[in-house]
Design a protein around this motif. Structure first.
Motif, PDB file in Angstrom:
ATOM      1  N   ASP A  83       0.821  -1.219   0.000  1.00 19.02           N
ATOM      2  CA  ASP A  83       0.000   0.000   0.000  1.00 19.02           C
ATOM      3  C   ASP A  83       0.853   1.266   0.000  1.00 19.02           C
ATOM      4  N   GLY A  84       1.874   1.281  -0.856  1.00 22.58           N
ATOM      5  CA  GLY A  84       2.719   2.464  -1.003  1.00 22.58           C
ATOM      6  C   GLY A  84       3.880   2.558  -0.045  1.00 22.58           C
ATOM      7  N   GLU A  85       3.974   1.664   0.929  1.00 22.82           N
ATOM      8  CA  GLU A  85       5.101   1.663   1.869  1.00 22.82           C
ATOM      9  C   GLU A  85       6.171   0.717   1.330  1.00 22.82           C
ATOM     10  N   ASP A  86       7.363   1.257   1.028  1.00 25.12           N
ATOM     11  CA  ASP A  86       8.433   0.460   0.432  1.00 25.12           C
ATOM     12  C   ASP A  86       9.094  -0.450   1.452  1.00 25.12           C
ATOM     13  N   PHE A  87       9.283  -1.712   1.061  1.00 26.05           N
ATOM     14  CA  PHE A  87       9.994  -2.702   1.870  1.00 26.05           C
ATOM     15  C   PHE A  87      11.256  -3.092   1.124  1.00 26.05           C
ATOM     16  N   LYS A  88      12.394  -3.096   1.840  1.00 27.24           N
ATOM     17  CA  LYS A  88      13.673  -3.489   1.258  1.00 27.24           C
ATOM     18  C   LYS A  88      14.298  -4.562   2.129  1.00 27.24           C
ATOM     19  N   MET A  89      14.855  -5.567   1.480  1.00 29.39           N
ATOM     20  CA  MET A  89      15.566  -6.611   2.193  1.00 29.39           C
ATOM     21  C   MET A  89      16.902  -6.846   1.484  1.00 29.39           C
ATOM     22  N   GLN A  90      17.961  -6.882   2.278  1.00 24.50           N
ATOM     23  CA  GLN A  90      19.288  -7.191   1.760  1.00 24.50           C
ATOM     24  C   GLN A  90      19.677  -8.559   2.286  1.00 24.50           C
ATOM     25  N   LYS A  91      20.214  -9.400   1.384  1.00 24.34           N
ATOM     26  CA  LYS A  91      20.546 -10.758   1.793  1.00 24.34           C
ATOM     27  C   LYS A  91      21.719 -11.292   0.990  1.00 24.34           C
ATOM     28  N   LEU A  92      22.359 -12.302   1.549  1.00 25.48           N
ATOM     29  CA  LEU A  92      23.365 -13.072   0.834  1.00 25.48           C
ATOM     30  C   LEU A  92      22.705 -14.363   0.399  1.00 25.48           C
ATOM     31  N   LEU A 118      20.483 -10.078   5.762  1.00 21.57           N
ATOM     32  CA  LEU A 118      21.366  -9.095   6.385  1.00 21.57           C
ATOM     33  C   LEU A 118      20.579  -7.963   7.039  1.00 21.57           C
ATOM     34  N   LYS A 119      19.560  -7.455   6.325  1.00 17.55           N
ATOM     35  CA  LYS A 119      18.837  -6.278   6.824  1.00 17.55           C
ATOM     36  C   LYS A 119      17.456  -6.209   6.184  1.00 17.55           C
ATOM     37  N   THR A 120      16.476  -5.774   6.962  1.00 17.15           N
ATOM     38  CA  THR A 120      15.136  -5.514   6.441  1.00 17.15           C
ATOM     39  C   THR A 120      14.725  -4.110   6.869  1.00 17.15           C
ATOM     40  N   ASP A 121      13.966  -3.445   6.004  1.00 20.77           N
ATOM     41  CA  ASP A 121      13.551  -2.075   6.298  1.00 20.77           C
ATOM     42  C   ASP A 121      12.206  -1.801   5.636  1.00 20.77           C
ATOM     43  N   LEU A 122      11.254  -1.315   6.421  1.00 21.97           N
ATOM     44  CA  LEU A 122       9.950  -0.911   5.907  1.00 21.97           C
ATOM     45  C   LEU A 122       9.845   0.593   6.100  1.00 21.97           C
ATOM     46  N   GLN A 123       9.664   1.308   5.020  1.00 25.84           N
ATOM     47  CA  GLN A 123       9.673   2.773   4.983  1.00 25.84           C
ATOM     48  C   GLN A 123       8.925   3.404   6.151  1.00 25.84           C
ATOM     49  N   GLU A 131      12.404 -13.595  11.872  1.00 22.46           N
ATOM     50  CA  GLU A 131      12.395 -14.771  12.744  1.00 22.46           C
ATOM     51  C   GLU A 131      13.640 -15.616  12.530  1.00 22.46           C
ATOM     52  N   ASN A 132      13.995 -15.858  11.269  1.00 19.86           N
ATOM     53  CA  ASN A 132      15.145 -16.692  10.924  1.00 19.86           C
ATOM     54  C   ASN A 132      16.046 -15.933   9.961  1.00 19.86           C
ATOM     55  N   GLU A 133      17.285 -15.670  10.374  1.00 16.90           N
ATOM     56  CA  GLU A 133      18.220 -15.003   9.473  1.00 16.90           C
ATOM     57  C   GLU A 133      18.620 -15.931   8.333  1.00 16.90           C
ATOM     58  N   PHE A 134      18.643 -17.233   8.581  1.00 17.44           N
ATOM     59  CA  PHE A 134      19.036 -18.221   7.587  1.00 17.44           C
ATOM     60  C   PHE A 134      17.796 -18.979   7.111  1.00 17.44           C
ATOM     61  N   THR A 135      17.530 -18.963   5.794  1.00 18.59           N
ATOM     62  CA  THR A 135      16.386 -19.677   5.229  1.00 18.59           C
ATOM     63  C   THR A 135      16.827 -20.421   3.970  1.00 18.59           C
ATOM     64  N   VAL A 136      15.930 -21.248   3.462  1.00 18.16           N
ATOM     65  CA  VAL A 136      16.216 -22.025   2.263  1.00 18.16           C
ATOM     66  C   VAL A 136      15.068 -21.863   1.275  1.00 18.16           C
ATOM     67  N   GLY A 137      15.428 -21.756   0.007  1.00 19.05           N
ATOM     68  CA  GLY A 137      14.459 -21.708  -1.073  1.00 19.05           C
ATOM     69  C   GLY A 137      14.976 -22.533  -2.236  1.00 19.05           C
ATOM     70  N   PHE A 138      14.453 -22.269  -3.418  1.00 16.95           N
ATOM     71  CA  PHE A 138      14.944 -22.972  -4.603  1.00 16.95           C
ATOM     72  C   PHE A 138      14.987 -22.013  -5.778  1.00 16.95           C
TER      73      PHE A 138
END
Length: 190
Positions: A83-92, A118-123, A131-138
């Protein structure tokens, strides 16, 4: 931090092996069209993320012949909005891709992607740590090899939700940081 060091050590070991086998290593970068999971508010409908452009840069190694393994270490910025609020996530990201070349120019691949947030930010809004800094995806995708230049398109999805809480007067507001993204990358082989 210890896990990051061990991961880097393993990745660079793969690079050394790739060099000795003649397969190669290189640099990569590109754009990702990404979104994250829903914003959940108790007793209200979920708010879906609007996808936005982000970027990634990193290194990769490749070993094998027609069938290969390609580990990568990539810094990624995921952008979306609620809803117009920017979310940014930085990750390795550490994808370990299993692939196959065909017709000398093309390749396809699939594999797990290990992610360290590494970092999350909601405007302009205070949020908790994930909750978990380390996650798994594909990741799954394919590409084209033109000499030392490679171009690929892949899809990435996290396996399980990874929430941050919205801090403030209203309780029960959570944002799922799990990425869903299309990734367009260009790579250079040394």
């Amino acid at each position: 931090m210890k896990n990051i060091f061990v991961t880097l050590l393993m990745l660079f070991g793969c690079f050394a092996y790739a060099q000795s086998g003649g397969s190669g290593f290189g640099l990569k970068g590109g754009l990702n069209f990404s979104g994250t999971g829903d914003l959940k508010i108790d007793q209200f409908p979920d708010i879906s993320a609007d996808s936005k452009l982000g970027y990634h840069v990193g290194v990769w190694g490749r070993f094998g012949g027609r069938a290969y393994v390609r580990p990568e270490l990539v810094y990624t910025q995921v952008n979306s909005s609620y809803d117009g609020e920017d979310f940014k996530m930085q990750k390795l990201d550490l994808p370990v891709l299993f692939g196959h070349r065909f017709l000398k120019l093309f390749h396809g691949f699939v594999g797990p992607s290990f992610q360290y947030v590494l970092k999350t930010d909601l405007q302009d809004i205070d949020i908790s740590d994930v909750e978990n800094e380390f996650t798994v995806g594909f990741q799954i995708g394919g590409g084209l090899n033109l000499g030392k230049i490679g171009i690929d398109l892949r899809f990435e999805r996290g396996f399980s939700p990874n929430y941050v809480d919205i801090l403030g007067e209203v309780e029960g507001v959570r944002l799922d940081t799990r990425p869903t993204q299309w990734i367009l990358g260009v790579s250079y082989k040394f």
